[in-house]
Design a protein around this motif. Structure first.
Motif, PDB file in Angstrom:
ATOM      1  N   GLN A 248       0.845  -1.218   0.000  1.00 30.41           N
ATOM      2  CA  GLN A 248       0.000   0.000   0.000  1.00 30.41           C
ATOM      3  C   GLN A 248       0.870   1.254   0.000  1.00 30.41           C
ATOM      4  N   ARG A 249       1.928   1.249   0.843  1.00 30.58           N
ATOM      5  CA  ARG A 249       2.817   2.433   0.911  1.00 30.58           C
ATOM      6  C   ARG A 249       3.476   2.700  -0.449  1.00 30.58           C
ATOM      7  N   GLN A 250       3.975   1.604  -1.067  1.00 25.68           N
ATOM      8  CA  GLN A 250       4.672   1.790  -2.351  1.00 25.68           C
ATOM      9  C   GLN A 250       3.691   2.256  -3.442  1.00 25.68           C
ATOM     10  N   ALA A 251       2.481   1.689  -3.402  1.00 20.14           N
ATOM     11  CA  ALA A 251       1.486   2.076  -4.409  1.00 20.14           C
ATOM     12  C   ALA A 251       1.093   3.544  -4.218  1.00 20.14           C
ATOM     13  N   GLU A 252       1.023   3.988  -2.947  1.00 25.75           N
ATOM     14  CA  GLU A 252       0.700   5.397  -2.656  1.00 25.75           C
ATOM     15  C   GLU A 252       1.796   6.308  -3.213  1.00 25.75           C
ATOM     16  N   ARG A 253       3.052   5.873  -3.045  1.00 24.48           N
ATOM     17  CA  ARG A 253       4.182   6.674  -3.569  1.00 24.48           C
ATOM     18  C   ARG A 253       4.093   6.801  -5.084  1.00 24.48           C
ATOM     19  N   MET A 254       3.768   5.653  -5.711  1.00 24.49           N
ATOM     20  CA  MET A 254       3.639   5.675  -7.170  1.00 24.49           C
ATOM     21  C   MET A 254       2.517   6.616  -7.603  1.00 24.49           C
ATOM     22  N   LYS A 255       1.437   6.586  -6.815  1.00 22.98           N
ATOM     23  CA  LYS A 255       0.280   7.433  -7.149  1.00 22.98           C
ATOM     24  C   LYS A 255       0.679   8.911  -7.045  1.00 22.98           C
ATOM     25  N   GLU A 256       1.432   9.233  -5.981  1.00 25.48           N
ATOM     26  CA  GLU A 256       1.870  10.633  -5.800  1.00 25.48           C
ATOM     27  C   GLU A 256       2.768  11.081  -6.951  1.00 25.48           C
ATOM     28  N   LEU A 257       3.675  10.157  -7.359  1.00 29.61           N
ATOM     29  CA  LEU A 257       4.579  10.481  -8.461  1.00 29.61           C
ATOM     30  C   LEU A 257       3.785  10.730  -9.744  1.00 29.61           C
ATOM     31  N   ILE A 258       2.829   9.852 -10.010  1.00 32.00           N
ATOM     32  CA  ILE A 258       2.025   9.984 -11.235  1.00 32.00           C
ATOM     33  C   ILE A 258       1.209  11.271 -11.191  1.00 32.00           C
ATOM     34  N   GLU A 259       0.646  11.555 -10.019  1.00 29.28           N
ATOM     35  CA  GLU A 259      -0.152  12.790  -9.900  1.00 29.28           C
ATOM     36  C   GLU A 259       0.722  14.023 -10.117  1.00 29.28           C
ATOM     37  N   GLY A 260       1.955  13.976  -9.590  1.00 29.44           N
ATOM     38  CA  GLY A 260       2.899  15.088  -9.795  1.00 29.44           C
ATOM     39  C   GLY A 260       3.206  15.275 -11.267  1.00 29.44           C
ATOM     40  N   LEU A 261       3.479  14.167 -11.962  1.00 29.10           N
ATOM     41  CA  LEU A 261       3.805  14.246 -13.393  1.00 29.10           C
ATOM     42  C   LEU A 261       2.626  14.798 -14.189  1.00 29.10           C
ATOM     43  N   LEU A 262       1.418  14.318 -13.817  1.00 32.33           N
ATOM     44  CA  LEU A 262       0.230  14.783 -14.550  1.00 32.33           C
ATOM     45  C   LEU A 262      -0.036  16.269 -14.293  1.00 32.33           C
ATOM     46  N   LEU A 263       0.181  16.698 -13.034  1.00 27.92           N
ATOM     47  CA  LEU A 263      -0.045  18.123 -12.726  1.00 27.92           C
ATOM     48  C   LEU A 263       0.960  18.991 -13.481  1.00 27.92           C
ATOM     49  N   LEU A 264       2.230  18.561 -13.499  1.00 30.53           N
ATOM     50  CA  LEU A 264       3.254  19.347 -14.212  1.00 30.53           C
ATOM     51  C   LEU A 264       2.923  19.417 -15.700  1.00 30.53           C
ATOM     52  N   SER A 265       2.469  18.284 -16.245  1.00 28.63           N
ATOM     53  CA  SER A 265       2.161  18.305 -17.679  1.00 28.63           C
ATOM     54  C   SER A 265       0.936  19.175 -17.940  1.00 28.63           C
ATOM     55  N   GLN A 266      -0.044  19.185 -17.003  1.00 33.46           N
ATOM     56  CA  GLN A 266      -1.209  20.075 -17.176  1.00 33.46           C
ATOM     57  C   GLN A 266      -0.773  21.550 -17.137  1.00 33.46           C
ATOM     58  N   VAL A 267       0.114  21.881 -16.161  1.00 34.19           N
ATOM     59  CA  VAL A 267       0.575  23.269 -16.020  1.00 34.19           C
ATOM     60  C   VAL A 267       1.241  23.724 -17.311  1.00 34.19           C
ATOM     61  N   GLU A 268       2.054  22.827 -17.890  1.00 33.00           N
ATOM     62  CA  GLU A 268       2.844  23.213 -19.062  1.00 33.00           C
ATOM     63  C   GLU A 268       2.058  23.186 -20.367  1.00 33.00           C
ATOM     64  N   SER A 269       0.966  22.410 -20.375  1.00 29.70           N
ATOM     65  CA  SER A 269       0.302  22.219 -21.665  1.00 29.70           C
ATOM     66  C   SER A 269      -0.668  23.345 -22.019  1.00 29.70           C
ATOM     67  N   SER A 270      -0.996  24.215 -21.084  1.00 28.76           N
ATOM     68  CA  SER A 270      -1.949  25.272 -21.450  1.00 28.76           C
ATOM     69  C   SER A 270      -1.465  26.641 -20.985  1.00 28.76           C
ATOM     70  N   HIS A 271      -2.039  27.665 -21.634  1.00 27.18           N
ATOM     71  CA  HIS A 271      -1.662  29.047 -21.346  1.00 27.18           C
ATOM     72  C   HIS A 271      -2.823  29.716 -20.606  1.00 27.18           C
ATOM     73  N   LEU A 272      -2.532  30.662 -19.762  1.00 25.67           N
ATOM     74  CA  LEU A 272      -3.593  31.328 -19.002  1.00 25.67           C
ATOM     75  C   LEU A 272      -3.545  32.829 -19.290  1.00 25.67           C
ATOM     76  N   GLU A 273      -4.643  33.342 -19.833  1.00 21.30           N
ATOM     77  CA  GLU A 273      -4.707  34.790 -20.106  1.00 21.30           C
ATOM     78  C   GLU A 273      -4.899  35.545 -18.793  1.00 21.30           C
ATOM     79  N   PRO A 274      -4.487  36.821 -18.705  1.00 23.19           N
ATOM     80  CA  PRO A 274      -4.590  37.559 -17.433  1.00 23.19           C
ATOM     81  C   PRO A 274      -5.994  37.562 -16.813  1.00 23.19           C
ATOM     82  N   GLY A 275      -7.073  37.628 -17.622  1.00 20.81           N
ATOM     83  CA  GLY A 275      -8.415  37.700 -17.034  1.00 20.81           C
ATOM     84  C   GLY A 275      -9.038  36.325 -16.816  1.00 20.81           C
ATOM     85  N   GLU A 276      -8.297  35.273 -17.150  1.00 19.99           N
ATOM     86  CA  GLU A 276      -8.834  33.916 -17.141  1.00 19.99           C
ATOM     87  C   GLU A 276      -8.618  33.222 -15.787  1.00 19.99           C
ATOM     88  N   GLY A 277      -9.490  32.271 -15.423  1.00 21.71           N
ATOM     89  CA  GLY A 277      -9.258  31.467 -14.212  1.00 21.71           C
ATOM     90  C   GLY A 277     -10.486  31.378 -13.334  1.00 21.71           C
TER      91      GLY A 277
END
Ligand code: ADP
Length: 440
Positions: A248-277
């Motif tokens: 369970q501990r190792q699977a949780e670590r893997m989940k955190e790593l995957i979530e981190g990678l997905l969040l970083l890729s989401q941050v990088e894949s889109s642009h945010l205009e000043p009035g947007e959000g």
């Protein structure tokens, strides 16, 4: 030397003889002296005039005025000096020509600018990477020919970044890396290179990581679900339960790593205009962040200070990512019990600064610029704590995406303070007076 003075001595002897002769013949010694002196002075002036004309015409060897008296000595000295000067000039020209040829042969665009950013020189690759032509564009300001706010900011403060990446003014599909080196006090050397292939490779790699993480997430959620079901199994032996908890501990670590990678890729894949959000309440944000950090039993050493009526305009999950990563690092990298101060404060520009201050081991000065790189982990942290090296990369990219600034102040052995400044157009709602922040 003897020759000069013999010429001058002969002139004086002739003048004296003329004076005697004229005096004897005319009987008027005053008139004779005046006439002789007049001739002598006129002769001297004539020689000086010839010397002055020769100097004015550029001391040409072909037109040298030959005088065997003291004027001749001056001419010979000037002539020697000119010969040495010409030799030096020819040598310097040869070196400059060779240097120009070498720089021109470089595959990178090279531009020399003065302190006003006016172009003094550029090589051939500057034409097809930066659209600068020599000699037509020489003397023009670079920031008038290439209108890029990021380049202008970098020109004004070259120390702020190692290098920047911009789109080529010739073709927006070409990405160029620009590096500025100041030299000689007021001169600027700008080097630009085409990094499109590198960028494409990086993008390919990022896409692969994002796709792989996405594909891994579903099976991992299923595995975690089954492990949780097994946890409730009463017939499980002690050994079996221990194995289950490790899994369970190792699977949780893997989940955190995957979530981190997905969040970083989401941050990088889109642009945010000043009035947007989304309109994000900072109060709710902080409650959610502290809930996400529930797994740390000593999280109550984190003190929170924020105004109740502050709202942010941004991507909720990304701003949450900034806060969680910074607070989690402060908990992970400091000794249990040491205080952590988390604050939202307004600066004099009306911007809100989210800061996380700890009294942990701090970060070495030469490591500060490296720790925000993806997958980077400090040597001490690698040995002592689990992590992926993605936390600060997420913070840096998400801050940039929201138009903010991320800075780190740290002193080894004393602690660190991580600051994220959100621009005023992202801070909405009535700004709270600073006094209320302290009251909480
Ligand atoms: P991770 O925490 O997974 O290692 P991060 O990107 O969040 O990745 O951090 C990178 C490195 O920065 C860490 O490995 C650690 O060495 C250093 N670091 C981050 N936060 C702190 C902190 N508050 N105090 C000391 N070092 C820190």
């Amino acid at each position: 030397m003897a020759n000069i003075w013999s010429t001058e001595a002969w002139a004086i002897v002739i003048a004296a003889c003329s004076l005697m002769l004229l005096g004897e013949m005319s009987g008027n010694w005053f008139f004779a002296a005046l006439l002789t002196l007049g001739f002598y002075i006129a002769w001297l002036y004539y020689r000086l005039l010839k010397l002055e004309q020769w100097i004015r015409k550029g001391t040409k060897v072909s037109q040298v005025y030959d005088d065997s008296g003291f004027v001749g000595v001056i001419i010979r000295q000037l002539h020697e000096q000119k010969k040495t000067h010409n030799q030096r000039k020819r040598h310097a020209k040869r070196i400059l020509r060779r240097l120009n040829q070498n720089i021109s042969a470089l595959p990178d665009a090279t531009v020399l600018l003065n302190s006003e950013f006016q172009i003094e020189w550029c090589n051939e690759p500057a034409r097809y990477l930066l659209n600068l032509r020599s000699p037509q564009d020489l003397g023009y300001k670079l920031n008038n020919l290439i209108r890029d706010p990021e380049l202008l900011a970098y020109l004004n403060d070259p120390e702020s970044e190692d290098a920047i990446e911009i789109d080529s003014p010739v073709d927006p599909d070409i990405t160029i890396q620009v590096k500025i080196v100041s030299y000689g006090g007021r001169q600027i050397l700008l080097i630009a290179r085409n990094i499109s292939d590198q960028k494409q490779l990086q993008q390919g790699l990022k896409n692969f990581v994002a796709n792989a993480s996405h594909e891994l997430k579903s099976p991992l959620t299923v595995v975690l679900g089954h492990l949780e079901m097994l946890e409730g199994e009463k017939k499980l032996s002690d050994n079996g339960r221990r194995s289950l908890q490790t899994a369970q501990r190792q699977a949780e670590r893997m989940k955190e790593l995957i979530e981190g990678l997905l969040l970083l890729s989401q941050v990088e894949s889109s642009h945010l205009e000043p009035g947007e959000g989304d309109r994000i309440s900072v109060t709710e944000l902080m409650v959610n962040v502290m809930t996400a950090l529930e797994k740390y039993p000593d999280r109550d050493r984190v003190s929170l200070e924020y105004p109740d009526d502050l709202f942010l305009l941004g991507v909720n999950v990304e701003i949450e990512g900034i806060c969680i990563n910074l607070i989690e690092n402060a908990i992970k990298y400091t000794t249990p019990g040491s205080p952590i101060r988390v604050r939202w404060t307004e600066n004099f520009l009306g911007e809100y600064v989210f800061s996380v201050e700890d009294r942990g081991p701090g970060i070495e000065a030469d490591e500060i610029s490296t720790i925000t790189k993806r997958y980077y982990r400090g040597a001490r942290s690698r040995a002592a704590t689990a992590g992926s090296g993605l936390g600060l990369a997420i913070v840096k990219h998400a801050t940039n995406k929201h138009g903010g600034k991320f800075s780190i102040e740290s002193e080894s052995g004393k602690g660190s303070c991580f600051n994220v400044t959100f621009p005023s157009y992202r801070c909405i709602g009535a700004p709270a007076p600073v006094a209320r922040i302290a009251d909480r």
